[in-house]
Design a protein around this motif. Structure first.
Motif, PDB file in Angstrom:
ATOM      1  N   GLU A  99       5.900   2.944   1.652  1.00  0.00           N
ATOM      2  CA  GLU A  99       5.811   4.393   1.470  1.00  0.00           C
ATOM      3  C   GLU A  99       7.088   4.951   0.845  1.00  0.00           C
ATOM      4  N   ASN A 135      -8.506  12.188  -5.231  1.00  0.00           N
ATOM      5  CA  ASN A 135      -9.067  11.289  -4.218  1.00  0.00           C
ATOM      6  C   ASN A 135      -9.293   9.873  -4.721  1.00  0.00           C
ATOM      7  N   SER A 195      -5.912   8.692  -3.323  1.00  0.00           N
ATOM      8  CA  SER A 195      -5.905   8.718  -1.859  1.00  0.00           C
ATOM      9  C   SER A 195      -6.426  10.074  -1.417  1.00  0.00           C
ATOM     10  N   SER A 196      -7.251  10.098  -0.394  1.00  0.00           N
ATOM     11  CA  SER A 196      -7.841  11.357   0.056  1.00  0.00           C
ATOM     12  C   SER A 196      -7.033  11.972   1.194  1.00  0.00           C
ATOM     13  N   ALA A 243      -0.500   9.817  -4.811  1.00  0.00           N
ATOM     14  CA  ALA A 243      -1.310  11.040  -4.804  1.00  0.00           C
ATOM     15  C   ALA A 243      -0.428  12.274  -4.696  1.00  0.00           C
ATOM     16  N   LYS A 300      -1.540   4.192  -9.806  1.00  0.00           N
ATOM     17  CA  LYS A 300      -1.061   3.596  -8.561  1.00  0.00           C
ATOM     18  C   LYS A 300       0.086   2.617  -8.788  1.00  0.00           C
ATOM     19  N   ALA A 321       0.844  -1.203   0.000  1.00  0.00           N
ATOM     20  CA  ALA A 321       0.000   0.000   0.000  1.00  0.00           C
ATOM     21  C   ALA A 321       0.875   1.247   0.000  1.00  0.00           C
ATOM     22  N   TYR A 322       0.786   2.027  -1.074  1.00  0.00           N
ATOM     23  CA  TYR A 322       1.518   3.298  -1.126  1.00  0.00           C
ATOM     24  C   TYR A 322       0.773   4.330  -1.972  1.00  0.00           C
ATOM     25  N   SER A 323      -0.554   4.248  -1.980  1.00  0.00           N
ATOM     26  CA  SER A 323      -1.341   5.153  -2.819  1.00  0.00           C
ATOM     27  C   SER A 323      -1.214   6.610  -2.383  1.00  0.00           C
ATOM     28  N   GLY A 324      -0.949   6.857  -1.097  1.00  0.00           N
ATOM     29  CA  GLY A 324      -0.773   8.233  -0.636  1.00  0.00           C
ATOM     30  C   GLY A 324       0.412   8.911  -1.286  1.00  0.00           C
ATOM     31  N   LYS A 354      -4.508  14.087   1.187  1.00  0.00           N
ATOM     32  CA  LYS A 354      -3.054  14.199   1.044  1.00  0.00           C
ATOM     33  C   LYS A 354      -2.641  15.614   0.627  1.00  0.00           C
TER      34      LYS A 354
END
Length: 465
Positions: free
Chosen positions: A213, A109, A112-113, A51, A255, A45-48, A115
């Motif tokens: 991350e 978003n 990722s929301s 974004a 992503k 998981a590294y969508s932030g 950010k």
């Protein structure tokens, strides 16, 4: 540092040999959180971070939208919404779909929301810019100036704000966060331990997510290791749908299937055939993540953590080299642009050459500042780099920015000849080559150094008040 790339490649290869879950893509990796009962089967998981890359790319695009002042307030507010974040679901301004390269997401978003860039921006001292500012203050100053400029171009002072903001941010956010946070203190035994979920209900452990991350900040596609340097470069340029579309669904998922700035510049250097930054960094990320997965949700042993820190060093060292290579490249570009300026046949040709020169100087300056945003204190190398490049380039009347006045306006009370500033660019390349062991050496102009020194000897007019 001349043997850095060879050394880190050897380290990466040696560590890979003993690591479980060896793979050529970043994920999927199994869920190892003890007691997890959800439906997730892949712990990556590294969508932030993706974004934030999109926020950066969109901010760069906006920096060139000024009309000379009339829309300054509106544009600055819009730029700040991408820098500071927004309660609204911001549209993605870049990268966006084009013919032959459709992109799945159209709003931030969807990635990722909540950010922003501001909360992750380097905020230490940044003496490379006038005004005695921190890194965050510098970029906010640039944003305000960009909003007032015509197309992001300040001809009088020699600034291309889209390039300055983008290249500086490329170091001050992803590079700084990765090498001086996620791959540094967050690898400590007592920080985000692997024996616990990253947070309540998470399907990834502390160390799994910390590592993810950092990978997200590098900006490689999950399958970048299966591609050539040329392929990765073309994906970032949106020129090769087949190379980008790993799952074959006909659209690019930002992503996992796109190549963002830091990885793009690694691939760009590697196209020379002299370096392997993209491969070395991406392989170290994959091998490190495989090592964490092999711990099966238990806390890492001292030996495992030491091995992981070895991968982290490989990544940080090579990533710093990518920034140094880019700085070297654009110093050479500025040198060549000055030759084109002085040889221009008419005013139109001169104006065109000047615009190109200012663009390349913005890239040079931005990357030089990016280099100073990481974990390492560059000491006298940074001091000399800042002196040689200056606060601004030599402009058409021979003056250059020397500081800010009490009202925050740029001051230009010094002059320099074109030849003298060309010598500065060659000294920049010489400094970077000696300090970092540059290997790709794009736009290498150092062979001109001795001749230019001879031609300037005795003129005594390198810089005047």
């Amino acid at each position: 540092m001349n043997s850095l790339k060879l050394t880190t490649c050897i380290v990466a290869a040696a560590l890979t040999a003993g690591t479980a879950f060896a793979a050529d893509t970043y994920g999927p990796f199994p869920v190892t959180v003890k007691g997890y009962g959800g439906e997730k089967a892949n712990s990556v998981a590294y969508s932030g971070q993706v974004a934030r890359h999109v926020l950066h790319d969109s901010l760069k695009k906006l920096a060139g939208k000024g009309n000379g002042g009339a829309n300054a307030a509106e544009l600055e507010a819009q730029m700040l919404s991408y820098f500071n974040g927004s309660d609204k679901d911001l549209p993605i301004i870049a990268p966006v779909s084009k013919d032959g390269f459709p992109i799945k997401q159209t709003t931030v978003n969807e990635l990722s929301s909540g950010k922003n860039i501001a909360g992750k921006f380097y905020d230490g001292a940044m003496p490379a810019w006038p005004g005695d500012m921190t890194g965050k203050e510098v970029v906010l100053h640039m944003i305000a100036q960009a909003a007032k400029a015509d197309g992001g171009f300040d001809a009088a002072n020699g600034y291309d704000y889209a390039q300055l903001i983008s290249k500086f941010t490329m170091g001050a956010m992803p590079f700084s966060q990765a090498v001086d946070n996620y791959l540094d203190e967050k690898l400590g035994a007592g920080t985000k331990p692997n024996g616990e979920a990253y947070k309540d209900g998470a399907y990834y452990t502390g160390k799994e997510h910390v590592w993810d991350e950092a990978f997200g900040y590098f900006g490689a596609a999950a399958h970048s290791l299966t591609l050539s340097a040329e392929d990765n470069y073309n994906v970032a340029k949106m020129k090769d749908l087949a190379a980008a579309d790993a799952n074959g669904d006909g659209v690019i998922d930002l992503k996992t299937e796109y190549v963002f700035g830091p990885a793009y510049y690694a691939a760009g250097a590697d196209k020379s055939g002299k370096t392997a930054y993209m491969q070395t960094i991406t392989q170290a990320f994959i091998d490190g993540r495989s090592l964490i997965a092999s711990a099966a949700g238990e806390n890492l042993t001292d030996a495992q953590r030491a091995e992981l820190q070895g991968y982290a060093k490989t990544i940080a060292d090579n990533w710093e080299m990518v920034l140094a290579e880019a700085t070297f490249k654009y110093a050479g570009s500025v040198y060549k642009d000055i030759s084109a300026l002085t040889e221009a046949a008419d005013d139109a040709a001169r104006a065109k050459a000047y615009r190109k020169y200012v663009k390349h100087w913005g890239e040079l300056k931005g990357f030089a500042m990016a280099l100073q945003s990481g974990k390492n204190n560059l000491g006298k190398t940074a001091v000399h780099l800042n002196r040689l490049i200056g606060y601004g380039p030599v402009t058409l009347d021979g003056t250059f920015v020397s500081g800010l006045d009490a009202d925050g306006n740029f001051e230009k009370n010094r002059k320099m000849s074109w030849n003298s500033y060309q010598l500065h660019m060659l000294r920049v390349q010489e400094l970077l080559a000696n300090s970092f062991g540059i290997e790709a050496r794009a736009n290498d102009q150092t062979a001109e150094l001795a001749g230019l020194v001879d031609s300037l000897s005795g003129d005594g007019g390198a810089e005047t008040d």
